[in-house]
Every structure is written in C-alpha cells, then in structure tokens.
Design a protein around this motif. Structure first.
Motif, PDB file in Angstrom:
ATOM      1  N   PRO A 177       0.736  -1.141   0.098  1.00 52.43           N
ATOM      2  CA  PRO A 177      -0.057   0.062  -0.036  1.00 52.43           C
ATOM      3  C   PRO A 177       0.832   1.287  -0.040  1.00 52.43           C
ATOM      4  O   PRO A 177       0.622   2.295  -0.611  1.00 52.43           O
ATOM      5  CB  PRO A 177      -0.871  -0.149   1.222  1.00 52.43           C
ATOM      6  N   GLU A 178       1.677   1.416   0.862  1.00 53.14           N
ATOM      7  CA  GLU A 178       2.702   2.324   0.847  1.00 53.14           C
ATOM      8  C   GLU A 178       3.451   3.013  -0.588  1.00 53.14           C
ATOM      9  O   GLU A 178       3.702   4.024  -1.083  1.00 53.14           O
ATOM     10  CB  GLU A 178       3.787   2.372   2.077  1.00 53.14           C
ATOM     11  N   GLN A 179       3.689   1.772  -1.115  1.00 60.10           N
ATOM     12  CA  GLN A 179       4.440   1.820  -2.454  1.00 60.10           C
ATOM     13  C   GLN A 179       3.407   2.410  -3.524  1.00 60.10           C
ATOM     14  O   GLN A 179       3.940   3.277  -4.243  1.00 60.10           O
ATOM     15  CB  GLN A 179       4.995   0.509  -2.991  1.00 60.10           C
ATOM     16  N   TYR A 180       2.322   1.757  -3.571  1.00 58.83           N
ATOM     17  CA  TYR A 180       1.206   2.180  -4.568  1.00 58.83           C
ATOM     18  C   TYR A 180       0.659   3.790  -4.169  1.00 58.83           C
ATOM     19  O   TYR A 180       0.791   4.557  -5.021  1.00 58.83           O
ATOM     20  CB  TYR A 180       0.033   1.276  -4.435  1.00 58.83           C
ATOM     21  N   ALA A 181       0.796   4.053  -3.054  1.00 59.02           N
ATOM     22  CA  ALA A 181       0.306   5.312  -2.591  1.00 59.02           C
ATOM     23  C   ALA A 181       1.588   6.589  -2.924  1.00 59.02           C
ATOM     24  O   ALA A 181       1.471   7.545  -3.541  1.00 59.02           O
ATOM     25  CB  ALA A 181       0.192   5.513  -1.031  1.00 59.02           C
ATOM     26  N   THR A 201      -6.988   3.831 -10.281  1.00 57.50           N
ATOM     27  CA  THR A 201      -6.385   2.797  -9.579  1.00 57.50           C
ATOM     28  C   THR A 201      -6.754   1.533 -10.388  1.00 57.50           C
ATOM     29  O   THR A 201      -7.867   1.387 -10.847  1.00 57.50           O
ATOM     30  CB  THR A 201      -6.829   2.578  -8.310  1.00 57.50           C
ATOM     31  N   HIS A 202      -5.904   0.638 -10.624  1.00 56.20           N
ATOM     32  CA  HIS A 202      -6.623  -0.774 -11.222  1.00 56.20           C
ATOM     33  C   HIS A 202      -5.404  -1.708 -10.598  1.00 56.20           C
ATOM     34  O   HIS A 202      -4.456  -2.014 -10.875  1.00 56.20           O
ATOM     35  CB  HIS A 202      -6.114  -0.668 -12.737  1.00 56.20           C
ATOM     36  N   CYS A 203      -5.926  -2.365  -9.424  1.00 59.92           N
ATOM     37  CA  CYS A 203      -5.031  -3.264  -8.601  1.00 59.92           C
ATOM     38  C   CYS A 203      -5.468  -4.672  -8.746  1.00 59.92           C
ATOM     39  O   CYS A 203      -6.696  -5.260  -8.804  1.00 59.92           O
ATOM     40  CB  CYS A 203      -4.988  -2.819  -7.118  1.00 59.92           C
ATOM     41  N   HIS A 204      -4.421  -5.474  -8.863  1.00 59.88           N
ATOM     42  CA  HIS A 204      -4.739  -7.057  -8.808  1.00 59.88           C
ATOM     43  C   HIS A 204      -4.357  -7.594  -7.398  1.00 59.88           C
ATOM     44  O   HIS A 204      -3.654  -7.068  -6.530  1.00 59.88           O
ATOM     45  CB  HIS A 204      -3.953  -7.799  -9.887  1.00 59.88           C
ATOM     46  N   ASN A 205      -4.693  -8.773  -7.067  1.00 64.86           N
ATOM     47  CA  ASN A 205      -4.626  -9.216  -5.614  1.00 64.86           C
ATOM     48  C   ASN A 205      -3.962 -10.360  -5.571  1.00 64.86           C
ATOM     49  O   ASN A 205      -4.025 -11.298  -4.649  1.00 64.86           O
ATOM     50  CB  ASN A 205      -6.053  -9.682  -5.315  1.00 64.86           C
ATOM     51  N   ALA A 216      -5.366   3.186  -0.665  1.00 65.80           N
ATOM     52  CA  ALA A 216      -4.217   4.063  -0.604  1.00 65.80           C
ATOM     53  C   ALA A 216      -3.942   5.097  -1.687  1.00 65.80           C
ATOM     54  O   ALA A 216      -3.647   6.216  -1.349  1.00 65.80           O
ATOM     55  CB  ALA A 216      -2.892   2.941  -0.327  1.00 65.80           C
ATOM     56  N   GLY A 217      -4.597   4.696  -2.823  1.00 68.33           N
ATOM     57  CA  GLY A 217      -4.396   5.410  -4.167  1.00 68.33           C
ATOM     58  C   GLY A 217      -5.297   6.339  -3.954  1.00 68.33           C
ATOM     59  O   GLY A 217      -4.971   7.648  -4.165  1.00 68.33           O
ATOM     60  N   VAL A 218      -6.543   6.095  -3.574  1.00 68.91           N
ATOM     61  CA  VAL A 218      -7.719   7.126  -3.330  1.00 68.91           C
ATOM     62  C   VAL A 218      -7.252   8.050  -2.463  1.00 68.91           C
ATOM     63  O   VAL A 218      -7.538   9.321  -2.466  1.00 68.91           O
ATOM     64  CB  VAL A 218      -9.058   6.533  -2.709  1.00 68.91           C
TER      65      VAL A 218
END
Length: 502
Positions: A177-181, A201-205, A216-218
């Motif tokens: 999360p901190e990396q994506y943010a 955002t477009h995140c995979h799991n 985190a992106g939001v």
C-alpha cells in the motif's frame, strides 16, 4: 468537502477472463443492467478486437444501458482502436481504453523495444483514439513495477495527447500500500498537467493487497477505481468493488463519495456468482455467507445486545436481511433464546437452563442445529399452538388463477377466496383475508427432499411482524399445500393474543 469517486467496473472484461467463467452476450446484458442499477459510473464491456463475440457484446451493451459510460479496451494498435470505436457506435457515452506496458519487464522482455518507442506509441495511440471519441483513458500497464520518473514522463505525454483518464495498474499485484500510494503521490507532484486528467487505480490481488492498494491510491489523489464484483479476475483476482465502496462508507475521513446503491450489492454479487458458476468463498468480506454470521457465544451475546459490538456494517446496508446467529457448541444461552423466540417458544430461568444443557450435548454431536432439532428439545414446554389450522385448500386456473381456503380459527371455521399471479400467491392472499396481522413475507424457499415424480418438497418461510422474524416450515408432495401449511405455521408463532390478529 467530499469529492466524487468514479466507479469503473471491469467485471465483464477483466473479471470474465477467469477460466471457465465466460458469458454469452445475453448474460452480459443482464449483468450490465444490474451494474447500471447498482450505480456504477463506467462499465468496461469488453476487448472488441479479441473476438467477434466480444465486439458484439460491447455493441449490444451499448444499446441496452443508458447511464454508465461504456468502455472498450484496446492495445496501442490502430486496428484495435478502430474496432473498439466501431463497437461503441451505439453508446450514449463511449470511452476507448488504450495503453501499453511501461515497466522494464514489459519494455525489455514483452515488447522488446526502448522507452522512447513506448512513449511514441502511447502518444500515437491516444491521439488516434481521440479522433473517434472525446473520452480516452490511457493505461500504463505494469505501472506497479515501473520506474517513477519514466512513468511520470509517459503520463504527461499521454495527457498532452488528449487522455482524460490515466490508469495506473498494479498489473501483477506486486505493490504494498505505501508503495502504491507513493507512486500516485509522485505523479500528482511531478506531472505538470496532471490536473487535466483523473488518476485511476487498477490493482490485482496476487499478494492480497488489491483493496488496500486501491484505498491508498484514493487517499493520495486517485479519483477513479477499477474494480470487479466479488473481486473476480485474472489469477488471484482484481480489487473487489464491494470492499472499496464499503471501506469508504465506513471511513468518513476518506474525502470521497460514490453513486453506488449499496443495498443492491448482495443481489448483484449473487447474480455474478450464479451466471459465472463461480461460488463466493464463505469468508469473503461483505458478500460471503459468513460475513454477518456469528457462532461464538461471546460474539452472539454482544451482537444481540447491540449490533455494533461486533459489526461495523449493518447487513441491510448491503442488501442482507439480518445478521446470522448460527447455533453451534460454542453458542451461548442468548443465541439459543433468540432462536427459540423466533419459533414462538418463550423460555427463561430453569427451563431455559435445562434446554440449554440438552442443546450443548446435541451440538457436540451434530454440526447443524435446525428448527426441528430445537422443537424436539423443547417439546415438553410447548403448548398446543394450533390456534389457526388449515382445513382445506382449493385452486383452479381458467384464464385467471383463483384459490379458496378454509381455516379453523379458534373454534370458528372461516373461508376466503382470492386471485393471484400463481396458485401459491392466490392461496396466501386468501389466508391473509381471514387472518390479518401486519406482516411481511420476507423469505420463501422451496426445496425438494425426495426424488421422483412424487417428490416431497420442503417449504421454509420467514414473516416479519413489528421488525421481528417468525419462521414457518412444512412439507408435502403438493407445493401449494406445503406453502399454505408453512404460512399458517409461521402465523401461529407470533407471540401475541391471536384474537387481536383477526
């Protein structure tokens, strides 16, 4: 002040890439209409160049829905873009979603080219898409593993070429999360024209981080989220729409809002699960069957005293009728009493203590404790509750479906007739004419319990009266007869003076 968060649903594109879950065009239209009712802003309807079926689905979905933007995916290839544009010709609001890989892995090993060529191809694709539609989204594939400086450079050029939305995918689910943010924040601070586009955002799991990364992106400036119902998608899946929406609804410090009608989340989840033949895991957040189920005695007592002791979401907010108090060997007296009350059996003190001890013995040897088990346990405490008895049921269909019923109410025999949409509907309406409690039939389940042409069916009903549930059960070879018996069974359990109900 709260800002709008755009919900981009890719269930019909990325979600449908799950092996064995392909839908036909008619099924996709059903899903698209459900997504429209749910309130999603953008529906990614397919990848038109991939097959004639996908092309046709995008085109037919464009005709079938009115409110959402209909989006078609393409690679940064002219033919892809032309086909995507053609598939959108009936869309009231159309978007082309085009892009290219931007990580060192994709540039070197997949596309086998240079960073400079990637930027040139991205700009060319956006400009070409822009010649067909005003709304163009650019995806920077595998942005999660891209170098931030290069990512900022290609995003700036894509916006300059006309992109209205910039999609930052964590394609492999690699980021924390901190990396994506940090990546979103870097773009906000280092792309000079970032204010002219929405970051998506477009995140995979793959590491179980999709929802956390999306939130985190939001929190750092993204105002569109790309999600799927039930979190379905490639490999370990995509970000779950219901998780993101409800996380935002629960956390008022996230300054965004959505247009999602959350009360339709559960029914939409079940629709997708059924059409794609993809069961929802029981412990899935928000929509799993155990999401609002409590089996521990401590939890059950807490929930029954005050729901928010153990639930941060009211089940009704997502379309689930109520929390589930599951009877197991770990259940306490409060849970047992709750279920007995629903059956119209009111016990307290030593009587409840005695039944509870018998219940624990049974629960240790039997996994599922149902109404029939409970009624057997409390048999000696139950008075004759057949104040209302079903005497006769008759129905016929001569263009209109009519039914006549006769009940014994106390010592009196009463008859009533009614019309209905079917024989069951007509019979229940006739019963309601005789017995008039202020009730709502909230749940009606029919299950075959034997095989063959003379099947015995089991009917389960839940009636609501003054916000309390009462259950009725019956079985018969005749579905109409069983339905009438179950209805009367539930009516008899409403713990008030029956004469008041007449």
């Amino acid at each position: 002040m709260s800002e709008k968060l755009w919900i981009f649903d890719t269930t019909l594109r990325d979600g449908e890439q799950v092996p064995g879950c392909q839908l036909n065009t008619q099924e996709k239209i059903i899903v698209a209409k459900a997504l429209e009712e749910l309130g999603v802003d953008i529906i990614e309807a397919g990848f038109p160049i991939s097959s004639p079926g996908d092309f046709n689905s995008v085109m037919e979905i464009s005709k079938a829905v009115s409110n959402p933007i209909i989006c078609a995916l393409s690679r940064a290839v002219e033919k892809d873009i032309e086909v995507a544009a053609a598939s959108l010709r009936y869309a009231k609001k159309g978007r082309i979603h085009t892009g290219i890989g931007v990580s060192p892995y994709h540039i070197q090993y997949k596309l086998r080219t240079t960073p400079e060529d990637i930027i040139e191809r991205a700009v060319k694709a956006v400009k070409y898409a822009k010649s067909f539609v005003e709304d163009v989204e650019f995806y920077a594939e595998d942005a999660g593993r891209a170098e931030h400086e290069f990512l900022a450079k290609i995003v700036e050029q894509a916006i300059k070429a006309g992109a209205t939305v910039i999609n930052i995918p964590d394609t492999t689910g690699y980021c924390l999360p901190e990396q994506y943010a940090a990546m979103v924040r870097f773009l906000k601070e280092n792309v000079s024209n970032i204010d002219k586009a929405i970051i998506s955002t477009h995140c995979h799991n793959d590491l179980g981080m999709a929802t956390a990364n999306t939130i985190a992106g939001v929190q750092h400036g993204a105002r569109q989220v790309e999600v799927t119902i039930n979190g379905i998608g490639e490999r370990a899946g995509n970000t779950s729409m219901e998780e993101v929406v409800m996380a935002i609804k629960c956390h008022h410090d996230i300054p965004v809002h959505t247009n999602i009608n959350t009360t339709k989340i559960y029914e939409t989840s079940r629709l997708i699960s059924k059409l794609m033949n993809m069961p929802v895991q029981p412990n899935k957040a928000i929509v799993g069957r155990n999401a609002f189920a409590h089996s521990s005695g401590i939890h059950q007592d807490g929930v029954l005293k005050h729901r928010e002791n153990y639930e941060i979401i009211d089940p009704k907010e997502v379309g689930v009728h109520e929390s589930s108090i599951v009877l197991t060997a770990r259940s306490g007296r409060a849970a047992l009493k709750h279920h007995l009350d629903a059956l119209g059996v009111e016990l307290a003190g030593e009587e409840l203590k005695e039944v509870y001890e018998s219940f624990l013995t049974l629960a240790d040897s039997k996994r599922d404790i149902g109404p029939k088990d409970l009624l057997a346990l409390v048999g000696k405490y139950i008075e004759d509750s057949s104040f209302i008895e079903l005497v006769k049921v008759r129905y016929e269909s001569n263009g209109l479906i009519k039914a006549e019923v006769e009940l014994k109410v106390g010592d009196n025999f009463r008859k009533a007739s009614s019309e209905g949409n079917g024989p069951v509907d007509a019979v229940l309406k006739a019963i309601e004419k005789i017995v008039k409690p202020q009730i709502v039939l909230e749940e009606f389940l029919i299950q075959a319990i034997t095989a063959g042409s003379d099947d015995v069916c089991k009917v389960h009903m839940r009636l609501m009266q003054e916000e309390k549930p009462y259950y009725g059960f019956a079985s018969d070879t005749d579905i109409v007869q069983a339905s009438a018996q179950a209805f009367v069974d539930a009516l008899n359990k409403i713990p008030v003076n029956k004469k008041v109900l007449l």
